[in-house]
Write a protein that holds these residues in place. Structure first.
Motif, PDB file in Angstrom:
ATOM      1  N   THR A  22       0.809  -1.221   0.000  1.00 49.42           N
ATOM      2  CA  THR A  22       0.000   0.000   0.000  1.00 49.42           C
ATOM      3  C   THR A  22       0.843   1.273   0.000  1.00 49.42           C
ATOM      4  O   THR A  22       0.682   2.135  -0.861  1.00 49.42           O
ATOM      5  CB  THR A  22      -0.938   0.011   1.210  1.00 49.42           C
ATOM      6  N   GLY A  23       1.713   1.403   1.011  1.00 51.74           N
ATOM      7  CA  GLY A  23       2.556   2.601   1.086  1.00 51.74           C
ATOM      8  C   GLY A  23       1.747   3.883   1.128  1.00 51.74           C
ATOM      9  O   GLY A  23       0.866   4.049   1.966  1.00 51.74           O
TER      10      GLY A  23
ATOM     11  N   TYR B  99       6.284   2.614  -0.709  1.00 46.14           N
ATOM     12  CA  TYR B  99       6.698   1.271  -1.120  1.00 46.14           C
ATOM     13  C   TYR B  99       7.199   1.206  -2.558  1.00 46.14           C
ATOM     14  O   TYR B  99       7.366   0.119  -3.123  1.00 46.14           O
ATOM     15  CB  TYR B  99       5.571   0.258  -0.890  1.00 46.14           C
TER      16      TYR B  99
ATOM     17  N   LYS C 244       1.210  -9.121  -2.439  1.00 46.40           N
ATOM     18  CA  LYS C 244       2.378  -9.596  -1.678  1.00 46.40           C
ATOM     19  C   LYS C 244       2.712 -11.045  -2.002  1.00 46.40           C
ATOM     20  O   LYS C 244       3.883 -11.404  -2.156  1.00 46.40           O
ATOM     21  CB  LYS C 244       2.135  -9.399  -0.177  1.00 46.40           C
TER      22      LYS C 244
ATOM     23  N   ARG D 112      10.759  -5.920   2.036  1.00 49.59           N
ATOM     24  CA  ARG D 112       9.687  -5.707   3.014  1.00 49.59           C
ATOM     25  C   ARG D 112      10.217  -5.312   4.396  1.00 49.59           C
ATOM     26  O   ARG D 112       9.637  -4.450   5.064  1.00 49.59           O
ATOM     27  CB  ARG D 112       8.857  -6.993   3.108  1.00 49.59           C
ATOM     28  N   ARG D 113      11.311  -5.926   4.844  1.00 50.08           N
ATOM     29  CA  ARG D 113      11.714  -5.711   6.233  1.00 50.08           C
ATOM     30  C   ARG D 113      13.175  -5.349   6.443  1.00 50.08           C
ATOM     31  O   ARG D 113      13.587  -5.152   7.586  1.00 50.08           O
ATOM     32  CB  ARG D 113      11.373  -6.968   7.067  1.00 50.08           C
TER      33      ARG D 113
ATOM     34  N   ASN E  44       4.853   0.735   9.193  1.00 46.99           N
ATOM     35  CA  ASN E  44       6.290   1.004   9.099  1.00 46.99           C
ATOM     36  C   ASN E  44       6.699   2.350   9.686  1.00 46.99           C
ATOM     37  O   ASN E  44       7.816   2.475  10.202  1.00 46.99           O
ATOM     38  CB  ASN E  44       6.762   0.845   7.649  1.00 46.99           C
TER      39      ASN E  44
HETATM   40  O1  LIG Z   1       1.664  -2.421   2.392  1.00 43.09           O
HETATM   41  C1  LIG Z   1       2.090  -1.622   3.238  1.00 43.09           C
HETATM   42  O2  LIG Z   1       2.125  -0.395   3.062  1.00 43.09           O
HETATM   43  C2  LIG Z   1       2.604  -2.162   4.558  1.00 43.09           C
HETATM   44  C3  LIG Z   1       1.603  -2.008   5.647  1.00 43.09           C
HETATM   45  O3  LIG Z   1       0.361  -2.525   5.313  1.00 43.09           O
HETATM   46  O4  LIG Z   1       2.884  -3.524   4.375  1.00 43.09           O
HETATM   47  P1  LIG Z   1       4.050  -4.359   5.074  1.00 43.09           P
HETATM   48  O5  LIG Z   1       3.537  -4.843   6.399  1.00 43.09           O
HETATM   49  O6  LIG Z   1       4.246  -5.495   4.096  1.00 43.09           O
HETATM   50  O7  LIG Z   1       5.264  -3.499   5.207  1.00 43.09           O
END
Ligand SMILES: O=C(O)[C@@H](CO)OP(=O)(O)O
Length: 247
Positions: A22-23, A91, A99, A115-116, A184
């Motif tokens: 989403t971001g 993102y 995902k 992602r992390r 995030n």
């Molecule tokens: O898609 C996103 O913006 C984030 C939060 O929903 O996802 P993720 O947890 O994968 O960082």
């Protein structure tokens, strides 16, 4: 003397439910997300944790979760401040992508790096993408600084000036502060508060719609590392579900 800080990730959005990155895409809450906002307000009210001021991102899923929660806690009238600096991590070119499909296409290692990891951003998003924020009026002030992608390190760099200049002064004025933001951007704040290493932050996931309360001492150190969720069992289960997204 301690300061009270409440962190609240928005409730489930339509894109959380569809498992899409989403971001900065400004998607709405779904019914479950709105119910999570109501529940968050009940938890705040029942715990007697009553915000005096709320800071939100510029994204409607955080704005509306905060409004719903505060309504439920009879604190709908408190002052509100908003900043793009509380927005979700941008993102990049993953915005709008599924995902699971991304995991299947690129493999576990690349998926988790994007992602992390602390400092590996996804590829940048083109300004002509349907998922771009270029040209939106709410970001006009950013000019060329509008992100096209971000890693967690970038989020910390743009979040901390707002923390220092806007949130800390409210805490130091003795106000109970609610920060309604995103998975995030809140990971960035928790990393800062709890002194989590660049490696270990990869394992921290923030659940949707669960108030997380920090008591901070006068030097803004948490009196209890990690704070306390007002509904710890539900928060643990929901955080595990976030960790497993894509699988
Ligand atoms: O898609 C996103 O913006 C984030 C939060 O929903 O996802 P993720 O947890 O994968 O960082």
């Amino acid at each position: 003397m301690t300061y009270t800080l409440v962190l609240l990730r928005h409730g489930e959005s339509e894109w959380n439910a569809k498992n899409l990155f989403t971001g900065w895409v400004d998607v709405p809450l779904n019914d479950k997300g709105r119910a999570e906002g109501v529940r968050a307000g009940e938890l705040l009210r029942d715990a007697g944790v009553l915000p005096d001021v709320v800071h939100t991102s510029l994204l409607r899923r955080a704005i509306n979760t905060a409004a719903t929660a505060l309504d439920g806690a009879d604190r709908h009238w408190i002052p509100v401040r908003r900043s793009w600096r509380l927005n979700e991590r941008h993102y990049g070119a993953l915005q709008g992508k599924n995902k699971k499909e991304t995991l299947d296409a690129y493999g576990e290692e690349q998926f988790m790096l994007w992602r992390r990891s602390f400092d590996v951003p996804p590829p940048p998003l083109d300004d002509d993408s349907e998922f771009s924020q270029a040209g939106l009026p709410q970001y006009a002030d950013l000019g060329a600084d509008l992100p096209r992608t971000e890693c967690l390190k970038d989020v910390i760099v743009r979040f901390l000036p707002y923390w220092e200049s806007a949130i800390v002064p409210d805490l130091q004025a003795g106000q109970t502060v609610l920060v309604a933001a995103h998975g995030n951007s809140l990971r960035a704040l928790v990393k800062h508060l709890d002194g989590i290493s660049d490696e270990d932050i990869a394992g921290l996931n923030i659940p949707t719609g669960m108030p997380l309360v920090y008591e901070l001492d006068e030097s803004l150190q948490p009196t209890v590392k990690g704070g306390r969720y007002l509904d710890p069992e539900a928060a643990a289960a929901a955080a595990a579900a976030v960790a497993n997204q894509g699988r």
